[in-house]
Design an enzyme around this catalytic site. Structure first.
Site, PDB file in Angstrom:
ATOM      1  N   ASP A   1       8.114   5.803  13.266  1.00 30.54           N
ATOM      2  CA  ASP A   1       8.695   4.791  14.158  1.00 30.54           C
ATOM      3  C   ASP A   1      10.157   4.447  13.860  1.00 30.54           C
ATOM      4  OD1 ASP A   1       7.842   3.544  11.818  1.00 30.54           O
ATOM      5  OD2 ASP A   1       6.582   2.047  12.818  1.00 30.54           O
TER       6      ASP A   1
ATOM      7  N   ASP B   1       0.837  -1.195   0.000  1.00 25.55           N
ATOM      8  CA  ASP B   1       0.000   0.000   0.000  1.00 25.55           C
ATOM      9  C   ASP B   1       0.872   1.244   0.000  1.00 25.55           C
ATOM     10  OD1 ASP B   1      -0.952  -0.404   3.505  1.00 25.55           O
ATOM     11  OD2 ASP B   1       0.935   0.220   2.604  1.00 25.55           O
TER      12      ASP B   1
ATOM     13  N   ASP C   1       1.269   5.257   1.259  1.00 29.19           N
ATOM     14  CA  ASP C   1       0.829   6.318   2.155  1.00 29.19           C
ATOM     15  C   ASP C   1       1.369   7.642   1.648  1.00 29.19           C
ATOM     16  OD1 ASP C   1      -0.329   4.457   4.009  1.00 29.19           O
ATOM     17  OD2 ASP C   1       1.726   3.934   4.581  1.00 29.19           O
TER      18      ASP C   1
HETATM   19  P1  ATP Z   1       3.449  -2.061   5.739  1.00 29.18           P
HETATM   20  O1  ATP Z   1       4.346  -2.602   4.705  1.00 29.18           O
HETATM   21  O2  ATP Z   1       3.059  -3.042   6.768  1.00 29.18           O
HETATM   22  O3  ATP Z   1       2.277  -1.240   5.224  1.00 29.18           O
HETATM   23  P2  ATP Z   1       4.293   0.482   6.730  1.00 29.18           P
HETATM   24  O4  ATP Z   1       5.659   0.925   7.166  1.00 29.18           O
HETATM   25  O5  ATP Z   1       3.711   1.186   5.560  1.00 29.18           O
HETATM   26  O6  ATP Z   1       4.397  -1.047   6.523  1.00 29.18           O
HETATM   27  P3  ATP Z   1       1.931   1.285   8.124  1.00 29.18           P
HETATM   28  O7  ATP Z   1       1.334   0.649   9.333  1.00 29.18           O
HETATM   29  O8  ATP Z   1       1.208   1.245   6.845  1.00 29.18           O
HETATM   30  O9  ATP Z   1       3.357   0.612   7.972  1.00 29.18           O
HETATM   31  O10 ATP Z   1       2.269   2.771   8.535  1.00 29.18           O
HETATM   32  C1  ATP Z   1       2.704   3.743   7.590  1.00 29.18           C
HETATM   33  C2  ATP Z   1       3.802   4.606   8.182  1.00 29.18           C
HETATM   34  O11 ATP Z   1       3.300   5.332   9.312  1.00 29.18           O
HETATM   35  C3  ATP Z   1       4.995   3.840   8.729  1.00 29.18           C
HETATM   36  O12 ATP Z   1       5.918   3.567   7.715  1.00 29.18           O
HETATM   37  C4  ATP Z   1       5.548   4.813   9.743  1.00 29.18           C
HETATM   38  O13 ATP Z   1       6.284   5.830   9.131  1.00 29.18           O
HETATM   39  C5  ATP Z   1       4.281   5.425  10.321  1.00 29.18           C
HETATM   40  N1  ATP Z   1       3.790   4.691  11.507  1.00 29.18           N
HETATM   41  C6  ATP Z   1       2.886   3.701  11.533  1.00 29.18           C
HETATM   42  N2  ATP Z   1       2.659   3.274  12.773  1.00 29.18           N
HETATM   43  C7  ATP Z   1       3.424   4.014  13.588  1.00 29.18           C
HETATM   44  C8  ATP Z   1       3.626   4.061  14.996  1.00 29.18           C
HETATM   45  N3  ATP Z   1       2.982   3.230  15.803  1.00 29.18           N
HETATM   46  N4  ATP Z   1       4.490   4.993  15.476  1.00 29.18           N
HETATM   47  C9  ATP Z   1       5.130   5.854  14.645  1.00 29.18           C
HETATM   48  N5  ATP Z   1       4.992   5.836  13.322  1.00 29.18           N
HETATM   49  C10 ATP Z   1       4.153   4.942  12.776  1.00 29.18           C
HETATM   50 MG    MG Z   2       1.774   0.971   4.764  1.00 33.35          MG
END
Ligand code: ATP
Ligand code: MG
Length: 447
Positions: A148, A67, A69
């Protein structure tokens, strides 16, 4: 190549680094058109907008992001004005979902520091210091350091085709390190789910958790008990349904985190019974394989498998009371599920299926007469059959039950009748209630 160029930018001064188009290899065709459109429209409205998070990370790693963002300086309300299909969701952390056909792009507003004057109403913490709400807005730099991990805080501008790095994420990608941004203990305290996320990314990417990021986890695993069960359920799905469940389980156990998700299972696994470990592991290997083959997986199957060792232990204990296996399963299931709900909520629709998969385990051995035909029509037959195969794979002796059912499904009507006839004097026998309960636990569903 990413490796070569990132060395150039590995300067430890904490300042912004810009990785130019000719210095990275983000394949444009792998970026979702919908995400590009969202960014384009925001930029047209004079807002800053970037691709961020897992999408950028996975593009740089040559993976295919699941996905995308978008981060912007537009407030959620401003984003909603620009896109007709936008919906503001979340209270704890407001985000906007912009829908393009079947795709949803998550748009977040740059987060800021909580000590700003008006932050009181927009941010709050629980007694344990867990951030309950974070809707304080800021600029791209404050946004980066509130993310994070460094590898999750890279921003890509599709217009200039540059990657912006404020936290050393590019260098960590190169070194294959999961490094938390800021002081690890503080960041875990603010949001203990970050400990689970560290493990999830380490397992998924095959990265190492950097030493200072790793150090406080075991000591503070208990912070997870401050997280509402509904949020932990969401995390369980991400942990075990992303195709890396086996590696994830090992890391979760290693970091003492697993016991906060599935306490009963952890207790049972700690006892070291080979069958239990083998069963849970096989279930996860199976899940990973299905995901890789693009087959459907349901949280119900994962929960049924995770809680199975515990269910069996409870049923063994209850058998001493001379009750039927059905009754024992009913009672054991009740207790186990209500305990589990205190840790990770499970929506009712999944709970029903968990129970069905379990109770079918008692019915699968009873195949005489029309029973086998009836069973095959059960909506959970397939899941229950797969589950039973796992039990056999893990070493349970079921008297050829798996092979029988495999054959039964593949032969014609005549073949089916023959298979049923072959059961004569086998499956019909009613269990003798007065017989001493068998000590061998692995045979119990076979009675
Ligand atoms: P995935 O491949 O699982 O989607 P992702 O890194 O995109 O991994 P998401 O849960 O979609 O994870 O979150 C998008 C972004 O938001 C993360 O990459 C991070 O920068 C931020 N983020 C998400 N959760 C947190 C958290 N609990 N604390 C701080 N930043 C967060
Ligand atoms: Mg994501």
């Amino acid at each position: 190549m990413l490796k070569r160029l990132l060395k150039l930018f590995d300067s430890p001064d904490g300042k912004k680094r810009v990785i130019k188009e000719n210095q990275h290899q983000i394949p444009r065709q792998d970026i979702s058109q919908a995400a590009l459109k969202v960014i384009h429209q925001l930029q047209n409205a004079n807002h800053a907008a970037y691709l961020v998070g897992g999408g950028v990370r996975d593009l740089l790693l040559d993976g295919h992001p699941k996905d995308f963002d978008v981060a912007t300086d537009a407030t959620p309300e401003q984003v909603r004005e620009i896109f007709r299909s936008a919906r503001i969701i979340g209270k704890r952390f407001k985000i906007v979902h912009v829908r393009f056909g079947r795709e949803i792009i998550e748009v977040t507003t740059f987060r800021g520091h909580h000590n700003d004057a008006d932050s009181d109403t927009q941010a709050s913490q629980s007694d344990h210091g867990v951030i309950l709400r974070d809707n304080v807005y800021g600029d791209i730099e404050s946004d980066a350091i509130r993310r994070d991990f460094t590898v999750n805080a890279l921003y890509y501008d599709p217009n200039t085709r540059e990657v912006l790095d404020f936290t050393g994420g590019a260098a960590d990608l190169d070194k294959r390190l999961i490094r938390i941004i800021g002081d690890p203990e503080t960041r875990y305290k603010e949001d203990p789910v970050r400990m689970l996320r560290a493990v999830r990314f380490a397992a998924k990417l095959g990265f190492r958790i950097e030493t200072t990021t790793d150090a406080p986890i075991r000591a503070h695993a208990d912070y997870l008990s401050h997280i509402p069960p509904a949020r932990l359920f969401e995390e369980v799905l991400k942990l075990f349904m992303a195709g890396y469940a086996t590696a994830t389980l090992n890391l979760l156990r290693d970091y003492h985190l697993f016991g906060y998700l599935f306490p009963g299972t952890e207790q049972q696994l700690e006892k070291g019974a080979e069958y239990d470990i083998e069963f849970v592991t096989q279930a996860l290997i199976n899940t990973d394989k299905r995901i890789r083959q693009n087959k459907r997986v349901t949280p119900a199957f994962i929960y049924a498998a995770m809680l199975w060792p515990q269910l069996q232990a409870e049923m063994r204990a209850l058998k001493e009371h001379n009750i039927s296996p059905q009754e024992a399963m009913q009672r054991a299931a009740q207790g186990i599920i209500s305990q589990q709900l205190g840790h990770t909520a499970i929506p009712k629709r999944f709970l029903i299926v968990v129970r069905e998969i379990w109770s079918l385990q008692l019915r699968l051995p009873r195949r005489d007469g029309r029973r086998a035909y009836v069973l095959m029509e059960h909506p959970r037959f397939r899941a229950a059959y797969d589950f039973m195969l796992l039990r056999e794979q893990a070493g349970e002796k079921l008297d050829g039950l798996g092979l029988w059912w495999t054959r039964f499904q593949s032969v014609d009507k005549e073949g089916k009748e023959k298979l049923i006839a072959s059961l004569k004097g086998k499956g019909k026998k009613r269990p003798n209630r007065n017989r001493r309960p068998r000590k061998n636990p692995t045979n119990k569903a076979d009675s």
